[in-house]
Scaffold this active site. Structure first.
Site, mmCIF file in Angstrom:
data_model
loop_
_atom_site.group_PDB
_atom_site.id
_atom_site.type_symbol
_atom_site.label_atom_id
_atom_site.label_comp_id
_atom_site.label_asym_id
_atom_site.label_seq_id
_atom_site.Cartn_x
_atom_site.Cartn_y
_atom_site.Cartn_z
ATOM 1 N N ARG A 198 -57.597 6.858 7.189
ATOM 2 C CA ARG A 198 -56.221 6.623 6.744
ATOM 3 C C ARG A 198 -55.177 7.462 7.487
ATOM 4 N NH1 ARG A 198 -55.269 4.887 1.587
ATOM 5 N NH2 ARG A 198 -57.354 5.586 1.016
ATOM 6 N N ARG A 241 -54.907 -3.562 -1.728
ATOM 7 C CA ARG A 241 -54.781 -2.198 -2.269
ATOM 8 C C ARG A 241 -53.950 -2.125 -3.554
ATOM 9 N NH1 ARG A 241 -52.654 1.681 -0.064
ATOM 10 N NH2 ARG A 241 -54.170 3.194 -0.760
ATOM 11 N N TYR A 263 -56.225 -0.680 -6.437
ATOM 12 C CA TYR A 263 -55.999 0.738 -6.771
ATOM 13 C C TYR A 263 -54.649 0.989 -7.421
ATOM 14 C CZ TYR A 263 -59.160 1.063 -2.663
ATOM 15 O OH TYR A 263 -60.167 0.904 -1.754
ATOM 16 N N CYS A 279 -53.428 -17.410 -7.478
ATOM 17 C CA CYS A 279 -53.497 -17.668 -8.920
ATOM 18 C C CYS A 279 -54.175 -16.532 -9.671
ATOM 19 C CB CYS A 279 -54.243 -18.969 -9.157
ATOM 20 S SG CYS A 279 -53.456 -20.325 -8.326
ATOM 21 N N GLU A 280 -53.557 -15.374 -9.691
ATOM 22 C CA GLU A 280 -54.043 -14.207 -10.431
ATOM 23 C C GLU A 280 -52.808 -13.404 -10.804
ATOM 24 O OE1 GLU A 280 -57.382 -13.000 -10.644
ATOM 25 O OE2 GLU A 280 -58.296 -14.492 -9.325
HETATM 26 C C1 LIG Z 1 -68.094 8.575 4.396
HETATM 27 C C2 LIG Z 1 -66.651 8.353 4.660
HETATM 28 N N1 LIG Z 1 -66.079 9.019 5.675
HETATM 29 C C3 LIG Z 1 -64.772 8.847 5.986
HETATM 30 C C4 LIG Z 1 -63.970 7.995 5.251
HETATM 31 C C5 LIG Z 1 -62.526 7.842 5.644
HETATM 32 O O1 LIG Z 1 -61.687 8.379 4.707
HETATM 33 P P1 LIG Z 1 -60.123 8.414 4.955
HETATM 34 O O2 LIG Z 1 -59.679 7.075 5.334
HETATM 35 O O3 LIG Z 1 -59.568 8.847 3.647
HETATM 36 O O4 LIG Z 1 -59.866 9.435 6.012
HETATM 37 C C6 LIG Z 1 -64.515 7.303 4.169
HETATM 38 C C7 LIG Z 1 -63.662 6.418 3.362
HETATM 39 O O5 LIG Z 1 -63.983 5.874 2.393
HETATM 40 C C8 LIG Z 1 -65.891 7.478 3.869
HETATM 41 O O6 LIG Z 1 -66.472 6.826 2.857
#
Ligand SMILES: Cc1ncc(COP(=O)(O)O)c(C=O)c1O
Length: 418
Positions: free
Chosen positions: A276, A312, A316, A344-345
């Site tokens: 992310r 998302r 979430y 349709c949700e």
């Molecule tokens: C094992 C593992 N490593 C890295 C990540 C990446 O996390 P982020 O996108 O929060 O940096 C994830 C995300 O789910 C993960 O499951």
């Protein structure tokens, strides 16, 4: 620097007006800034430059080949969780000596493919996997390097669905199981234990849990080494949060400092698996307003993007800033709006309870912060072709994933269709 800027009355990506771009590529469409991606990669590598570190991009967060190619060219490796991600990473030129294979349910064929590619290591998540990988490595006449993914039972203080470091989640192995696991590993000559790993969650905004995890993992590594295992790596996973609205995430320097401080006493090589923080803010989802309707409670702004494009918010309840691509008139009257898709949700929404200038039909909107877990989580629900992905570089753009055709929706069904 944020490359989605308001200029001459409308938002641009780099130097390309988004209005113009939408005329060429249609909507909905994912738009990514190459410049931002490269800047994020170099800022990350720079932050860790004073400690031996391998940054392995979490492919699941944005798995487009052209994005991966850019990331690998910048010097990162890959963190992956499936054979599909492995083959994508290889196609995009991932350095095999910087590929780690994570995931709670690796399957035999996936392990075989990873062994044959010669990846750096598997992050093992269950006793079952120890025996499975050992058997497959022995058959292939290879030694498999593994690390044990530990669940440190630390609350990352993030959304429950992206919390992965608590005993209530399915991830990792517990410290109390270690003696038995280490005995199993000792009895398997085709395995080499090279490290420990953890990943406590995603969208982490407070470094304290990561600091605690780094210290706990460092102490655990020392215990394991004292038992005669020649560890070389400590993998602290991903997790650094980004700004979606008004959050104040730690800087990449603060993040690096927190991890390095915990790991440095061990001298082990650090692995990180960022997703992310590298790609979240390099992308927007462009969408056009289909219609606006008023109910006794609010306005519903119906747009042409939906939960199949960006799940998302539904999954979430995550927040994405949504604005018009054109500058709004100062002091324009605002209305309470839900921005919803055509699916349709009732759960099909991109933004709820937004007090904003009331959009009109045909208006182009931009959903921000969609680079990570956006297109990679997209589906075809309601038989909607998946949106294209566009990479902008200066004033140029490239369609790096074409919009799916209607025919592609049922192409795999024709074989058994009578
Ligand atoms: C094992 C593992 N490593 C890295 C990540 C990446 O996390 P982020 O996108 O929060 O940096 C994830 C995300 O789910 C993960 O499951």
């Amino acid at each position: 620097m944020d490359q989605f800027q308001l200029r001459d009355g409308s938002y641009h990506c780099d130097s390309l007006p988004l209005n113009e771009l939408s005329q060429s590529v249609g909507t909905p469409a994912y738009i990514y800034s190459k410049k931002m991606l490269e800047e994020h990669c170099s800022a990350l590598l720079d932050a860790f430059k004073n400690y031996p570190t391998d940054a392995c991009f979490a492919v699941k967060s944005l798995s487009n080949l052209s994005i991966l190619k850019t990331i690998f060219a910048a010097g990162l490796g890959a963190d992956l969780v499936s054979a599909g991600e492995l083959q994508r990473a290889l196609l995009a030129g991932a350095p095999t000596n910087r590929i780690v294979f994570s995931g709670v349910g690796k399957q035999e064929d996936e392990v075989r493919q990873a062994l044959s590619a010669g990846i750096l290591m598997f992050n093992v998540e269950s006793p079952f996997e120890i025996d499975m990988i050992a058997g497959l490595a022995a058959t292939a006449n290879k030694t498999a390097a593994i690390s044990l993914r530990i669940n440190p039972n630390i609350d990352a203080q993030t959304n429950a669905k992206i919390t992965t470091g608590l005993y209530s989640t399915k991830f990792g192995l517990t410290e109390t199981d270690l003696p038995d696991l280490l005995n199993r590993i000792r009895s398997q000559p085709s395995l080499q234990l090279v490290g420990l790993a953890c990943h406590i969650g995603s969208q982490i905004l407070d470094l304290a849990p990561l600091r605690e995890a780094a210290q706990q993992m460092a102490a655990l590594s020392t215990s394991v080494r004292n038992l005669g295992f020649d560890l070389r790596y400590l993998n602290m996973g991903g997790g650094l949060g980004i700004r979606y609205s008004n959050e104040e995430p730690p800087s990449v320097m603060e993040y690096a400092e927190a991890l390095i401080q915990g790991v440095r006493p061990t001298g082990l090589r650090l692995i990180i698996e960022p997703g992310r923080s590298l790609v979240g803010n390099i992308g927007v989802l462009l969408t056009r307003v289909i219609s606006v309707k008023k109910t006794p409670e609010r306005h519903f702004v119906v747009v042409d993007a939906a939960m199949n494009d960006l799940i998302r918010p539904t999954l979430y309840e995550s927040y994405h800033t949504i604005t018009s691509v054109n500058a709004t008139v100062p002091n324009a009257p605002t209305a309470l709006c839900d921005i919803v898709g055509p699916i349709c949700e009732s759960g099909d929404f991109l933004g709820k309870d937004r007090q904003m200038p009331l959009p009109v039909a045909g208006e182009l909107l931009m959903v921000r912060g969609c680079g990570a877990y956006g297109s990679s989580m997209a589906s075809q629900y309601n038989s909607r072709p998946r949106a294209p992905e566009i990479l902008v570089d200066g004033a140029q753009f490239r369609i790096i994933r074409q919009r799916e055709t209607l025919e592609s929706l049922w192409a795999n069904e024709l074989h058994g269709f009578r």
